[in-house]
Design a protein around this motif. Sequence first.
Motif, PDB file in Angstrom:
ATOM      1  N   TYR A 130      49.510  37.006  72.063  1.00 38.27           N
ATOM      2  CA  TYR A 130      50.535  36.883  73.789  1.00 38.27           C
ATOM      3  C   TYR A 130      51.713  36.350  73.749  1.00 38.27           C
ATOM      4  O   TYR A 130      52.550  35.396  73.309  1.00 38.27           O
ATOM      5  CB  TYR A 130      49.566  35.786  74.203  1.00 38.27           C
ATOM      6  CG  TYR A 130      49.593  35.624  75.923  1.00 38.27           C
ATOM      7  CD1 TYR A 130      50.093  36.449  76.585  1.00 38.27           C
ATOM      8  CD2 TYR A 130      49.593  34.781  76.311  1.00 38.27           C
ATOM      9  CE1 TYR A 130      50.569  36.320  77.792  1.00 38.27           C
ATOM     10  CE2 TYR A 130      49.646  34.299  78.265  1.00 38.27           C
ATOM     11  CZ  TYR A 130      50.678  35.468  78.903  1.00 38.27           C
ATOM     12  OH  TYR A 130      50.630  34.912  79.801  1.00 38.27           O
ATOM     13  N   SER A 131      52.666  36.553  74.367  1.00 30.80           N
ATOM     14  CA  SER A 131      54.271  37.048  74.663  1.00 30.80           C
ATOM     15  C   SER A 131      54.654  35.665  75.196  1.00 30.80           C
ATOM     16  O   SER A 131      55.868  35.048  74.681  1.00 30.80           O
ATOM     17  CB  SER A 131      54.969  37.953  75.318  1.00 30.80           C
ATOM     18  OG  SER A 131      54.537  38.459  76.614  1.00 30.80           O
ATOM     19  N   GLU A 132      53.657  35.346  75.793  1.00 33.85           N
ATOM     20  CA  GLU A 132      53.980  33.867  76.530  1.00 33.85           C
ATOM     21  C   GLU A 132      54.500  32.705  75.395  1.00 33.85           C
ATOM     22  O   GLU A 132      54.848  31.746  76.141  1.00 33.85           O
ATOM     23  CB  GLU A 132      53.785  33.672  77.291  1.00 33.85           C
ATOM     24  CG  GLU A 132      53.643  34.671  79.089  1.00 33.85           C
ATOM     25  CD  GLU A 132      55.189  35.140  79.308  1.00 33.85           C
ATOM     26  OE1 GLU A 132      55.379  36.357  79.005  1.00 33.85           O
ATOM     27  OE2 GLU A 132      56.173  34.418  80.073  1.00 33.85           O
ATOM     28  N   TYR A 133      54.159  32.719  74.613  1.00 36.71           N
ATOM     29  CA  TYR A 133      52.922  31.532  73.887  1.00 36.71           C
ATOM     30  C   TYR A 133      54.228  31.313  73.395  1.00 36.71           C
ATOM     31  O   TYR A 133      54.473  29.947  72.938  1.00 36.71           O
ATOM     32  CB  TYR A 133      51.760  32.012  72.524  1.00 36.71           C
ATOM     33  CG  TYR A 133      50.619  32.306  73.334  1.00 36.71           C
ATOM     34  CD1 TYR A 133      49.660  31.190  74.037  1.00 36.71           C
ATOM     35  CD2 TYR A 133      49.959  32.704  72.730  1.00 36.71           C
ATOM     36  CE1 TYR A 133      47.998  31.747  73.935  1.00 36.71           C
ATOM     37  CE2 TYR A 133      48.610  33.316  72.846  1.00 36.71           C
ATOM     38  CZ  TYR A 133      48.072  32.947  73.526  1.00 36.71           C
ATOM     39  OH  TYR A 133      46.298  33.096  74.217  1.00 36.71           O
ATOM     40  N   ARG A 354      55.939  45.767  78.438  1.00 33.57           N
ATOM     41  CA  ARG A 354      56.904  44.945  77.578  1.00 33.57           C
ATOM     42  C   ARG A 354      56.777  45.517  75.887  1.00 33.57           C
ATOM     43  O   ARG A 354      55.292  45.963  76.049  1.00 33.57           O
ATOM     44  CB  ARG A 354      55.637  43.847  77.573  1.00 33.57           C
ATOM     45  CG  ARG A 354      56.371  42.713  77.379  1.00 33.57           C
ATOM     46  CD  ARG A 354      55.716  41.304  77.522  1.00 33.57           C
ATOM     47  NE  ARG A 354      55.910  41.497  78.910  1.00 33.57           N
ATOM     48  CZ  ARG A 354      55.860  39.968  79.539  1.00 33.57           C
ATOM     49  NH1 ARG A 354      54.912  39.653  78.988  1.00 33.57           N
ATOM     50  NH2 ARG A 354      55.416  40.119  81.091  1.00 33.57           N
ATOM     51  N   GLY A 355      57.511  45.946  75.810  1.00 29.71           N
ATOM     52  CA  GLY A 355      57.620  46.774  73.896  1.00 29.71           C
ATOM     53  C   GLY A 355      57.456  45.648  73.402  1.00 29.71           C
ATOM     54  O   GLY A 355      57.249  44.571  73.569  1.00 29.71           O
ATOM     55  N   GLY A 356      57.196  45.893  71.886  1.00 33.30           N
ATOM     56  CA  GLY A 356      55.940  45.581  71.077  1.00 33.30           C
ATOM     57  C   GLY A 356      57.157  44.176  70.348  1.00 33.30           C
ATOM     58  O   GLY A 356      56.080  43.395  69.888  1.00 33.30           O
ATOM     59  N   LYS A 357      58.068  44.299  70.460  1.00 30.11           N
ATOM     60  CA  LYS A 357      58.881  43.050  69.229  1.00 30.11           C
ATOM     61  C   LYS A 357      58.312  41.566  70.223  1.00 30.11           C
ATOM     62  O   LYS A 357      58.597  40.894  70.098  1.00 30.11           O
ATOM     63  CB  LYS A 357      60.281  43.097  69.880  1.00 30.11           C
ATOM     64  CG  LYS A 357      61.387  42.862  68.952  1.00 30.11           C
ATOM     65  CD  LYS A 357      62.793  42.641  69.508  1.00 30.11           C
ATOM     66  CE  LYS A 357      63.638  43.370  68.534  1.00 30.11           C
ATOM     67  NZ  LYS A 357      64.915  43.643  68.602  1.00 30.11           N
ATOM     68  N   ARG A 358      58.319  41.701  71.715  1.00 30.65           N
ATOM     69  CA  ARG A 358      57.955  40.279  72.282  1.00 30.65           C
ATOM     70  C   ARG A 358      56.380  39.723  71.838  1.00 30.65           C
ATOM     71  O   ARG A 358      56.042  38.645  72.158  1.00 30.65           O
ATOM     72  CB  ARG A 358      57.545  40.797  74.311  1.00 30.65           C
ATOM     73  CG  ARG A 358      59.031  40.815  74.592  1.00 30.65           C
ATOM     74  CD  ARG A 358      59.604  39.432  75.165  1.00 30.65           C
ATOM     75  NE  ARG A 358      58.972  38.282  75.677  1.00 30.65           N
ATOM     76  CZ  ARG A 358      59.208  38.881  76.524  1.00 30.65           C
ATOM     77  NH1 ARG A 358      59.121  39.799  77.673  1.00 30.65           N
ATOM     78  NH2 ARG A 358      58.242  38.228  77.787  1.00 30.65           N
ATOM     79  N   PHE A 359      55.737  40.385  71.168  1.00 26.55           N
ATOM     80  CA  PHE A 359      54.525  40.247  70.383  1.00 26.55           C
ATOM     81  C   PHE A 359      54.699  40.098  69.128  1.00 26.55           C
ATOM     82  O   PHE A 359      53.500  40.383  68.380  1.00 26.55           O
ATOM     83  CB  PHE A 359      53.474  41.190  71.578  1.00 26.55           C
ATOM     84  CG  PHE A 359      53.233  41.865  72.569  1.00 26.55           C
ATOM     85  CD1 PHE A 359      52.386  40.935  73.170  1.00 26.55           C
ATOM     86  CD2 PHE A 359      53.991  42.665  73.165  1.00 26.55           C
ATOM     87  CE1 PHE A 359      52.785  41.227  75.120  1.00 26.55           C
ATOM     88  CE2 PHE A 359      54.247  42.742  74.493  1.00 26.55           C
ATOM     89  CZ  PHE A 359      53.000  42.195  75.400  1.00 26.55           C
ATOM     90  N   GLY A 360      55.716  40.296  68.519  1.00 28.35           N
ATOM     91  CA  GLY A 360      55.842  40.074  67.548  1.00 28.35           C
ATOM     92  C   GLY A 360      55.605  40.840  66.309  1.00 28.35           C
ATOM     93  O   GLY A 360      55.837  40.784  65.068  1.00 28.35           O
TER      94      GLY A 360
END
Length: 392
Positions: A130-133, A354-360
Amino acid sequence: KINNGFPCSNGTIKPLITPSPSSFINLDQGDPEVFRAYWRKKSEECTVVINGEDLMSYLSDTSNVCWFMLPELREAIQRLHRVVGNASAGIDKHIVVGTGSTQLFQAALFALSPSDSPIPINVVAASPYYSEYKDEVEILRSGLYRWGGDAREYDKNEEYIEVVTAPNNPCGSIRRAVANCEGEGKVIHDLAYYWPQYTPVTQQYDHDLMLFTFSKCTGHAGSRIGWAIVKDIEVARKMTRFIHMSSIGVSKESQTRVAKIIGVICDSYQEIGSSLDPDELFFEYSRRKLRERWEKLRAVVDKSNLFSLAKYPKAYCTFTNHTSESYPAFAWMKCKGSIEDCESYLRNLKVLVRGGKRFGVDQKYARVSLLSSDDVFNEFLTRISNATRNRE
Ligand code: PMP
């Protein structure tokens, strides 16, 4: 201009304008509009009247660890978990209410971090996470904890906290803790989407620290209510202390409203001879809504040859007593062929995701919210279909 509707003076969104083909549509955030028609029908039943002298005190129940939680909210949460069977929230557990599970995540980090360590504890999550963590861990540059990256790659011989999101945001899969190293690990289970509309309820979870949010359970994200179910009273105490320090409790207007709405849901399942019309029951309605969206999306994506979508295994749901697929809140799309950046490709179609990068992970992936209004969702399908046609 992002044409997802506009906020009215009373804070509601009027999503009734059909997005024009030239406007951007926003499927980046998971703002839950999809269940609005259900709650519109239930408007009167869910009404709460709050008088001028009501809810004035900071305190609610000083005999409870979470002294600012209204007893009626605690009872409603326990009842909801009993009805759905997704988590054990009985009297042996401590419930801590928060301003959304976002606040509780930070309270949990505070409570699980050693207070006497010279170095911050590492917080890890398996990608795609999850991108916000990451941002929530890093924003304060805390001396207590720091972001430790992908849980699968964590190999330090140090204590750590692993966040497990099940089902996962962004990809919808069911997960367990994966960090495998010498150090001692504590786990936060974020179960925001462990509700029957998103995934079959296969077992009653009983983890040490579980987070839930009303935002994704019913779609009432604006009430900003989340709750933690905690086994260890000391952890519950420290989480309560964190919320005391950051906001001296949680809005009681919100707590009252959430208790009322949970009551409406549970009553509809528990009334003798409960409604035969499945659309009257919230989880039946919401599951049908998401299933229909997934069926439409898969049909369009299969034809497009531009993207691929994961397949989810079927499982027996103890709540519905049926075997079914998962219908996650987000589509985790992977670009095919020469398209390298899924987010940019969709941005060219005026679709914000939201692109993959934000999710690692790789930019070939992007997360697309399936929680928008019908108009926005249908416009999204139209744009993918048109893009397919233009490539042919
Ligand atoms: N965890 C996950 C996995 C989420 O997707 C979200 C909301 N997008 C949250 C936590 C935060 O929810 P809340 O609205 O309760 O702060």
